[in-house]
Design an enzyme around this catalytic site. Sequence first.
Site, PDB file in Angstrom:
ATOM      1  N   PHE A 108       0.871  -1.183   0.000  1.00  0.00           N
ATOM      2  CA  PHE A 108       0.000   0.000   0.000  1.00  0.00           C
ATOM      3  C   PHE A 108       0.898   1.221   0.000  1.00  0.00           C
ATOM      4  O   PHE A 108       1.754   1.361   0.881  1.00  0.00           O
ATOM      5  CB  PHE A 108      -0.876   0.051   1.264  1.00  0.00           C
ATOM      6  CG  PHE A 108      -1.671   1.338   1.405  1.00  0.00           C
ATOM      7  CD1 PHE A 108      -3.025   1.371   1.104  1.00  0.00           C
ATOM      8  CD2 PHE A 108      -1.059   2.519   1.840  1.00  0.00           C
ATOM      9  CE1 PHE A 108      -3.750   2.559   1.233  1.00  0.00           C
ATOM     10  CE2 PHE A 108      -1.781   3.708   1.958  1.00  0.00           C
ATOM     11  CZ  PHE A 108      -3.127   3.719   1.663  1.00  0.00           C
ATOM     12  N   GLU A 109       0.690   2.080  -0.980  1.00  0.00           N
ATOM     13  CA  GLU A 109       1.357   3.384  -0.948  1.00  0.00           C
ATOM     14  C   GLU A 109       0.437   4.377  -1.623  1.00  0.00           C
ATOM     15  O   GLU A 109      -0.166   4.049  -2.647  1.00  0.00           O
ATOM     16  CB  GLU A 109       2.668   3.385  -1.759  1.00  0.00           C
ATOM     17  CG  GLU A 109       3.833   2.635  -1.159  1.00  0.00           C
ATOM     18  CD  GLU A 109       5.091   2.699  -2.031  1.00  0.00           C
ATOM     19  OE1 GLU A 109       4.974   2.844  -3.271  1.00  0.00           O
ATOM     20  OE2 GLU A 109       6.191   2.607  -1.470  1.00  0.00           O
ATOM     21  N   ILE A 110       0.327   5.555  -1.042  1.00  0.00           N
ATOM     22  CA  ILE A 110      -0.241   6.681  -1.773  1.00  0.00           C
ATOM     23  C   ILE A 110       0.869   7.724  -1.769  1.00  0.00           C
ATOM     24  O   ILE A 110       1.345   8.111  -0.698  1.00  0.00           O
ATOM     25  CB  ILE A 110      -1.516   7.232  -1.116  1.00  0.00           C
ATOM     26  CG1 ILE A 110      -2.607   6.145  -1.080  1.00  0.00           C
ATOM     27  CG2 ILE A 110      -2.024   8.465  -1.878  1.00  0.00           C
ATOM     28  CD1 ILE A 110      -3.894   6.566  -0.390  1.00  0.00           C
TER      29      ILE A 110
END
Length: 348
Positions: free
Chosen positions: A235-237
């Site tokens: 998960f990365e934003i």
Amino acid sequence: AKGEGKQAADAKTATAAVDEGKDYVRANATFVTLARNQDIWSLVKSIRHVEDRFNRKYHYDWVFLNDDDFDDNFKEITSSLISGTVKYGKIPKEHWGYPDWIDQEKAAEVREQMRQKQIIYGDSVSYRHMCRFESGFFFQQELMKSYKYYWRVEPDIVLHCDVDYDVFKYMEQNAYDYGFTLSLYEYIDTIPTLWNSVKKFIKEHPEHIADNNLMKWLSDDNGITYNKCHFWSNFEIGNLDFWRSKAYTDFFDFLDHEGGFFYERWGDAPVHSIAAALFLPKEKVHFFDDIGYWHVPFTNCPTNKADRLKLQCSCNPIDNFIWKGYSCTPRYFDVMEMKRPSEWHQQS
Ligand code: GDP
Ligand code: MN
């Protein structure tokens, strides 16, 4: 608390306009997923979660990347589920393979040793190409070039809660460059010499180290040793311009020449994390307590009950990993001098 300024409120109130179906101006952002054709049925579950909990209101684009050609089945199914524009890209050979300075026999010997030691993915060639790609090249793909922000999505993830505001605009308005949900200690056998390489890089390029960075989150002795903390990069934003920056591209090129993607099994998670922690001022790194998330075997479940109810979360708060012993997020709160959510002690 951090991140609850006036601008943050703007991104959150913008939701109303979307719900009313007025013309909505999106941020310059896309989802991005690296996958193989055979990942399709693991991926549809992830896509449904993202659409149901967030994207059905915003219709952001989605870029799929593969080292092979996507087949018609993959394209037909994914495009039927996604409410934004969908794009499919094939990764060029230079971004998925051995660079010419790598000794492939030496790499094969390492894989055999790691197989015997039963190190997870230790004997896999493709996993190494994947980690090197996610470290150095995803943001360089033709289809990614026009975007500024991205949200990385993997197969078989769960979004446990509504994401009831435009997270991309939230990143923009708060000038965040990296957002995470889970952080933990890395398995040292996959990165035995990574920190030595990082220290060499710091000596060569002190100009890339940010004042007010997160070194204290990475190291308990001011940089002599690595405590193995990393953000979980499934998960990365984030802001793609950070990965495209001189600091990061110098860093990746340096690490790539060190050879550890092949002679060890360096993951993109520690590589991204160390870069974000050292090259960014710490206020540019954001923890999304409110994005309920699962990737086997860890859960981020919003700490406070009021948030879980408001966001219609489906996670069991007992499973929240954030305050448990193997999580590096408590340490992040300490370094950031952030106040913990009031109910944190119920989940530690
Ligand atoms: P894990 O989360 O570390 O267990 O690794 P995953 O198996 O989830 O792989 C990480 C990401 O890379 C996922 O999005 C996978 O779909 C993708 N991936 C892994 N290996 C390959 C590969 O050989 N080719 C392609 N195209 N994608 C891959
Ligand atoms: Mn995964």
